[in-house]
Design a protein around this motif. Structure first.
Motif, mmCIF file in Angstrom:
data_model
loop_
_atom_site.group_PDB
_atom_site.id
_atom_site.type_symbol
_atom_site.label_atom_id
_atom_site.label_comp_id
_atom_site.label_asym_id
_atom_site.label_seq_id
_atom_site.Cartn_x
_atom_site.Cartn_y
_atom_site.Cartn_z
ATOM 1 N N PRO A 69 1.019 -1.109 0.057
ATOM 2 C CA PRO A 69 0.064 -0.182 -0.158
ATOM 3 C C PRO A 69 0.950 1.367 0.377
ATOM 4 N N THR A 70 0.419 2.422 -0.290
ATOM 5 C CA THR A 70 0.900 3.701 -0.268
ATOM 6 C C THR A 70 1.289 3.899 1.131
ATOM 7 N N PRO A 71 2.491 4.261 1.513
ATOM 8 C CA PRO A 71 3.081 4.506 2.779
ATOM 9 C C PRO A 71 2.261 5.687 3.341
ATOM 10 N N ALA A 72 1.993 5.786 4.532
ATOM 11 C CA ALA A 72 1.633 6.894 5.340
ATOM 12 C C ALA A 72 2.857 6.890 6.415
ATOM 13 N N ALA A 73 2.529 8.340 7.160
ATOM 14 C CA ALA A 73 3.549 8.741 8.205
ATOM 15 C C ALA A 73 3.965 7.650 8.885
ATOM 16 N N ALA A 74 2.773 6.958 9.644
ATOM 17 C CA ALA A 74 2.927 5.720 10.538
ATOM 18 C C ALA A 74 3.733 4.763 9.917
ATOM 19 N N ILE A 150 16.331 7.432 -13.713
ATOM 20 C CA ILE A 150 15.195 6.737 -13.703
ATOM 21 C C ILE A 150 14.380 7.200 -12.374
ATOM 22 N N LEU A 151 15.300 7.464 -11.285
ATOM 23 C CA LEU A 151 14.548 7.923 -10.145
ATOM 24 C C LEU A 151 13.996 9.374 -10.216
ATOM 25 N N SER A 152 14.748 10.368 -10.978
ATOM 26 C CA SER A 152 14.141 11.458 -11.335
ATOM 27 C C SER A 152 13.017 11.458 -12.237
ATOM 28 N N ALA A 153 12.573 10.533 -13.091
ATOM 29 C CA ALA A 153 11.724 10.754 -13.983
ATOM 30 C C ALA A 153 10.423 9.776 -13.269
ATOM 31 N N SER A 154 10.742 9.225 -12.486
ATOM 32 C CA SER A 154 9.805 8.402 -11.720
ATOM 33 C C SER A 154 8.881 9.089 -10.996
ATOM 34 N N ARG A 155 7.615 8.421 -10.791
ATOM 35 C CA ARG A 155 6.584 8.954 -9.862
ATOM 36 C C ARG A 155 7.070 9.324 -8.372
ATOM 37 N N MET A 156 7.765 8.204 -7.790
ATOM 38 C CA MET A 156 8.465 8.429 -6.499
ATOM 39 C C MET A 156 9.154 9.575 -6.570
ATOM 40 N N GLY A 157 10.193 9.643 -7.488
ATOM 41 C CA GLY A 157 11.288 10.834 -7.423
ATOM 42 C C GLY A 157 10.465 12.152 -7.404
ATOM 43 N N GLU A 158 9.280 12.243 -8.305
ATOM 44 C CA GLU A 158 8.550 13.331 -8.451
ATOM 45 C C GLU A 158 7.795 13.715 -7.000
ATOM 46 N N LEU A 160 8.711 13.117 -4.140
ATOM 47 C CA LEU A 160 9.819 13.266 -3.096
ATOM 48 C C LEU A 160 10.275 14.671 -3.372
ATOM 49 N N ARG A 161 10.361 15.336 -4.801
ATOM 50 C CA ARG A 161 10.909 16.510 -4.803
ATOM 51 C C ARG A 161 9.668 17.489 -4.364
ATOM 52 N N GLN A 162 8.430 17.114 -4.540
ATOM 53 C CA GLN A 162 7.293 18.035 -4.210
ATOM 54 C C GLN A 162 6.844 17.678 -2.755
ATOM 55 N N ASN A 163 7.557 17.012 -1.975
ATOM 56 C CA ASN A 163 7.294 16.629 -0.587
ATOM 57 C C ASN A 163 6.044 16.117 -0.387
ATOM 58 N N GLN A 164 5.553 15.185 -1.207
ATOM 59 C CA GLN A 164 4.218 14.536 -1.282
ATOM 60 C C GLN A 164 4.343 13.109 -0.878
ATOM 61 N N LEU A 165 5.284 12.339 -0.249
ATOM 62 C CA LEU A 165 5.408 11.346 0.313
ATOM 63 C C LEU A 165 4.875 11.003 1.810
#
Length: 325
Positions: A69-74, A150-158, A160-165
């Motif tokens: 699942p998509t990780p939450a803060a916990a 690859i990381l920069s172009a991935s959804r995870m990288g995006e 992470l850059r936008q502080n949405q994780l």
């Protein structure tokens, strides 16, 4: 009589489903080609391909929310606690790396899939936790593309850059009176340095403090390497070139990642087979845009100082770095 007919149809359908699943897992567990499976199961190659691809899609769709699942803060805090306990690397929310999955050369692809290891591949980019489970994956990038791109172009990288994780707020390292440190992902030299991405110090001109940091980071980063090792040893389809189109290879990887996490959750009894035993004056301003390199360097200094301090040092780390010289 009617109920008997329905029962016969039901049992035939059940038998067919079991037969198809047996074929599917035979493919993943052995890596046999569709031509080989054609002789084993007396089915057409196109039929086998359809069964494998359809089953992969179903597994990805049905298991994804349950096992990845998509990780939450916990969830990030739980992962960080696992790394602190297993690898003695606090505020670590995952180990990141890419694995090249060997494929046959796609038609009209030029050198896009030809990697630096001199074979054709697609890349499984994965973030793993200390239980060897995959937390986030990006699948299907060209083998010729660097890990950092690859990381920069991935959804995870995006994200992470936008502080949405949904990462937790920075916190002080255990026992430290220094500034709060952000939660970080450990990686190798193939990635860029940023406030949330920690790579080793360059290998030239290393003093003991930098060697200790590199050693501690490597202890945490090995978990993603071990996760890849478990994946490829359990599903031997990854030990030879996958004779499928890249889009279908992506489906196979997706299914294997889901099955890997499923087995890790429900049966972690094979860990023994892996052979694993398993204060700073730097000021840090993560809110300053446009200078990720400077902020990343400052974060790395916080961890390096901590690992060499009485609060964060391990009793055997000096012996470890002396043995690696």
């Amino acid at each position: 009589m009617l109920y008997t007919i329905y029962a016969l149809h039901f049992f035939k359908l059940l038998s067919d489903c079991l037969f198809f699943f047996f074929l599917f897992f035979r493919f993943l567990a052995t890596g046999n080609s569709f031509a080989s499976l054609h002789f084993e199961f007396l089915l057409g190659i196109s039929t086998i391909s359809g069964i494998v691809c359809h089953t992969c899609k179903v597994i990805w769709q049905r298991l994804r929310e349950a096992v990845m699942p998509t990780p939450a803060a916990a969830d990030w805090l739980r992962i960080a606690a696992g790394f602190n306990q297993s690898a003695q690397f606090p505020n670590c929310i995952g180990a990141l790396d890419g694995k090249h999955i060997r494929v046959k050369k796609p038609s009209h692809s030029g050198s896009r899939y030809f990697n630096y290891k001199q074979y054709f591949s697609v890349v499984l980019m994965a973030l793993a936790d200390s239980d060897y489970k995959f937390v986030i994956v990006d699948i299907g990038a060209y083998g010729s593309t660097s890990d950092s791109r690859i990381l920069s172009a991935s959804r995870m990288g995006e994200r992470l850059r936008q502080n949405q994780l949904a990462l937790p707020e920075p916190s002080r390292l255990p026992g430290s009176a220094g500034p709060p440190a952000p939660f970080v992902i450990v990686e190798d030299e193939g990635f860029a340095l940023s406030p949330h991405l920690m790579r080793p110090f360059p290998r030239r001109d290393l003093d003991d403090r930098k060697r200790i940091f590199n050693y501690r980071l490597t202890r945490a980063r090995r978990y993603v390497e071990c996760a890849f090792g478990i994946l490829s040893s359990k599903w031997r389809v990854f030990q030879s070139s996958i004779q499928m189109k890249p889009d279908n290879v992506t489906l196979v990887i997706q299914a294997c990642v889901m099955l890997h996490n499923f087995t890790r959750i429900h049966d972690a009894s094979t860990d023994a087979d892996l052979g694993l035993n398993m204060t700073s004056s730097v000021s840090l301003d993560l809110s300053r845009p446009g200078r990720p390199g400077t902020a990343g360097l400052a974060v790395r200094e916080i961890f390096a100082d901590y690992f060499s301090s009485p609060e964060g040092a391990l009793s055997w780390q000096m012996d470890a770095i002396r043995g690696s010289r």
